[in-house]
Design a protein around this motif. Sequence first.
Motif: not given
Length: 245
Positions: A123-124, A149-150, A170, A172, A174
């Motif tokens: 996610k990161r 996400e990041e 990607c 998702n 954010r």
Amino acid sequence: MASSPSSSSSPLPPAIKNGEYRNWAELPAEIISSILHRLGAIEILRTAQRVCRSWRRVCIDQSMWRTIDMRVPRNFEGLLQDFEVMCRHAVDLSQGGLLEIEIDHYITTSLLTYIADRSSNLKRLGYVDHDPVMSSGVSQVVMKLPMLEELELSYVSIREQDLRVVGQSCPNLRTLKLSCVGNLGCCDKVALAIAETMPGLRHLRLFRNGLSDTGLNAILEGCPRLKHLELHKCLNINLVGNLER
């Protein structure tokens, strides 16, 4: 190794028990884990796991490797010829459960590919790239990370087409933090790539980006969910009129 006596509110057991110093190897696994989570992955792999058997058992537990911090401590600089081997080992210990990883120095495209191939739920991703040639490897890697996400890229000169691949691969995403080597390669084309492929961004940080008011306007219009916008040393922006408001 002894520690000072703790108060009743401290999670650590007393250092002295029945008049004798208590061995750190006897600490409960959850306390050892709490201590180790305050260290980086390099410190765990090079030192902490060698303290004793009980510490090693905790060090190699999968739950310890959901978040991996591979930033190089100052006292280890110059001693990590085996950095890539060590990083791959840390990823292996996660057994596919890796969610966050941060790396600086010694990065290669093959290493990022190794991480992506074994961490589909990542996610990161954050890394410092001191080799501009390697920046093009970002697009190859993120295509394998649909849950990302990041993304934080520091000291890079990323191309517009690579950033478009990031946005398209990607959905998702954010948070994007982009620190450029200089204004070259980080300009309105990059801003347009962000605006056109990353509508779900909530947090955007640009450092030393050469975008102008045109690029900034495109981002504000193309990223309607943006809540935090940080611009540092973006010298081509002239905040006046509607843009300032």
